[in-house]
Design a protein around this motif. Structure first.
Motif, PDB file in Angstrom:
ATOM      1  N   LYS A  66      19.911  23.633  23.967  1.00 64.56           N
ATOM      2  CA  LYS A  66      20.504  23.245  22.696  1.00 64.56           C
ATOM      3  C   LYS A  66      20.237  21.767  22.450  1.00 64.56           C
ATOM      4  O   LYS A  66      20.395  20.948  23.371  1.00 64.56           O
ATOM      5  N   GLY A  83      31.013  20.029  15.406  1.00 63.09           N
ATOM      6  CA  GLY A  83      30.455  19.867  16.747  1.00 63.09           C
ATOM      7  C   GLY A  83      30.194  21.209  17.421  1.00 63.09           C
ATOM      8  O   GLY A  83      29.908  21.269  18.618  1.00 63.09           O
ATOM      9  N   ASP A  96      27.238  23.099  20.275  1.00 68.81           N
ATOM     10  CA  ASP A  96      27.306  23.241  21.745  1.00 68.81           C
ATOM     11  C   ASP A  96      27.809  24.644  22.079  1.00 68.81           C
ATOM     12  O   ASP A  96      27.291  25.320  22.977  1.00 68.81           O
TER      13      ASP A  96
HETATM   14 MG    MG Z   1      27.696  17.425  19.264  1.00 68.78          MG
END
Ligand code: MG
Ligand code: ASP
Length: 460
Positions: free
Chosen positions: A2, A204, A207
């Protein structure tokens, strides 16, 4: 593997990511998940918000900027043939953006569902670019929209994956690519409900996408490429001597990310726990550095504190229920109230003789928490002068984390002594019975000293 926003933030960064992938593609079978180019998600959300507030100019500038940033990557890195394939796909996303924003500005409203469709456009654009860059490097690759892989509930803006459905769908969709040796380049951040409505996994969240896909595919490892060398013993802005930790456990990583370590989205570890898949944090700006390996349990290293994290924008809320409420009644009302409001409590302490519950919340939630608690205890506050809700602002929570603190006597004593020697007052303390972490509330102005003191005391 990733790649986060800074690791795909410009043409140069994308080329670098492509080269990293090309190197590893010789030895491993890969699946790739990408974030939006750095800053793009913020830009999209701001544009939508302004549009819904009636500003009809701002989003038009964003539209130009969105087109420019992605076009620049295509211009610099792609052959004419690849450009003719990818540019129309980028343009389609830009007009998608345009349609949504003009809709928001007309109706002066955004629904969470429409926001998800809009805020995750950046990932669609970066995945298409990254796949084309890999093809330009001679590697078979194809962009895949994760709305075709990740099935979620309908909590728009912060959706949770449904693992069984996701595993089945991911395997089925990717099987033909795997058979042909084509690397899928998957959009991070987004998924879709069973009905096919686009959702996002929270800010975010790429992830999390990385480990969801890794787990669905039974990957041997998940590598998260970011812009730091790994998980550190403390925030290097507070403690210049902080160093990279080579290995930590799942639970330590979860604890650190919950308490503000920026390196991982707090939900990242969940999908790989059952299958015990190791997760690496690696630096795309410094790929030869080994990084941090996150494994099921901490086996190496001496017992004690492994890392210190801190959260400097917190408030303490002291709830006194007055004479008529038992502590149990007080606690149950406090937590019902906070959970209905979706307010996270960061640490909790009880002093039962006084009938006071003290909890720490994020500064951003503090005002709302106080208002709601005052409402919940309205009658007690009117009738009983000893009932009250008090807020102590400018608090930091310092958290010492280490799985092997368990069963090692004297750790809190050493931490207290280290703070005492520097005349740092501890306002509240909490240690879980799992002994994985000890949390201290201190004044915000003491946070740097406090983290340094503990870091030094435990020789980190
Ligand atoms: Mg991030
Ligand atoms: N682009 C998304 C965000 O900025 C997801 C991610 O980068 O992880 O929140």
């Amino acid at each position: 593997m990733k790649f986060g926003g800074t690791s795909v933030g410009s043409a140069e960064r994308m080329r670098n990511a492509g080269e990293i992938l090309a190197g590893h593609a010789q030895h491993f079978e890969l699946a790739v998940v990408v974030s939006a180019m750095g800053g793009v998600t913020d830009m999209l959300i701001r544009a939508a918000t302004q549009a819904s507030a009636g500003d009809s100019e701002h989003w038009k500038n964003v539209r130009r900027e969105l087109a420019r940033r992605h076009r620049e990557v295509a211009d610099q890195l792609l052959s004419a043939a690849e450009q003719s394939l990818v540019l129309p796909r980028l343009a389609a996303q830009v007009s998608n953006f345009e349609n949504l924003c003009s809709g928001f500005s007309l109706v002066r409203e955004i629904t969470p569902r429409a926001m998800d469709a809009l805020s995750s456009l950046g990932e669609v654009m970066s995945a298409n670019l990254m796949a084309a860059i890999l093809r330009s490097l001679g590697i078979a690759a194809e962009a895949v929209d994760s709305t075709e892989l990740i099935v979620t509930d309908d909590s728009f803006g912060n959706a949770s994956p449904l693992f069984e459905e996701t595993t089945a769908k991911t395997r089925q969709r990717l099987a033909p690519l795997r058979k042909r040796g084509v690397i899928p380049v998957i959009t991070g951040f987004r998924g879709a409900t069973a009905e096919g409505l686009c959702t996002t996994l929270g800010r975010g969240g790429s992830d999390f996408s990385g480990t969801i896909v890794g787990s669905a595919l039974d990957a041997d490892e998940v590598w998260i490429w970011t812009d730091v060398d790994g998980v550190m013993t403390a925030d290097p802005r507070l403690v210049p001597e902080a160093r990279i930790i080579p290995g930590i456990s799942y639970r330590e990583a979860i604890e650190l990310s919950f308490f503000g370590a920026k390196v991982l989205h707090p939900k990242t570890i969940l999908p790989v726990m059952k299958k015990k898949i190791p997760v690496w944090i690696k630096n795309s700006f410094n790929p030869s550095c080994p990084g941090t390996r996150i494994v099921p349990s901490a086996s190496d290293g001496p017992p004690g504190v492994k890392a210190i994290t801190s959260l400097s924008k917190a408030n303490l809320i002291m709830v006194s229920g007055g004479e008529r409420l038992s502590f149990g009644q007080l606690a149950s009302r406090v937590f019902t109230c906070l959970s209905l409001e979706d307010i996270t409590s960061l640490m909790v302490t009880q002093s039962s003789a006084e009938n006071v519950l003290c909890l720490a919340v994020h500064e951003a939630d503090s005002k709302r928490a106080k208002t709601k608690l005052e409402k919940a205890f309205e009658l007690e506050i009117i009738h009983d002068h000893s009932a009250s809700i008090d807020v102590m602002p400018h608090i930091a929570i310092v958290v010492a984390v280490g799985e092997k603190m368990k069963g090692t006597p004297g750790i809190s004593g050493r931490a207290f002594a280290a703070l005492g020697r520097r005349a740092i007052n501890i306002i509240a303390i909490a240690q879980g019975s799992s002994e994985l972490s000890i949390s201290f509330a201190v004044k915000s102005s003491d946070v740097k000293e406090a983290v340094k003191a503990i870091h030094e005391e435990f020789g980190l």
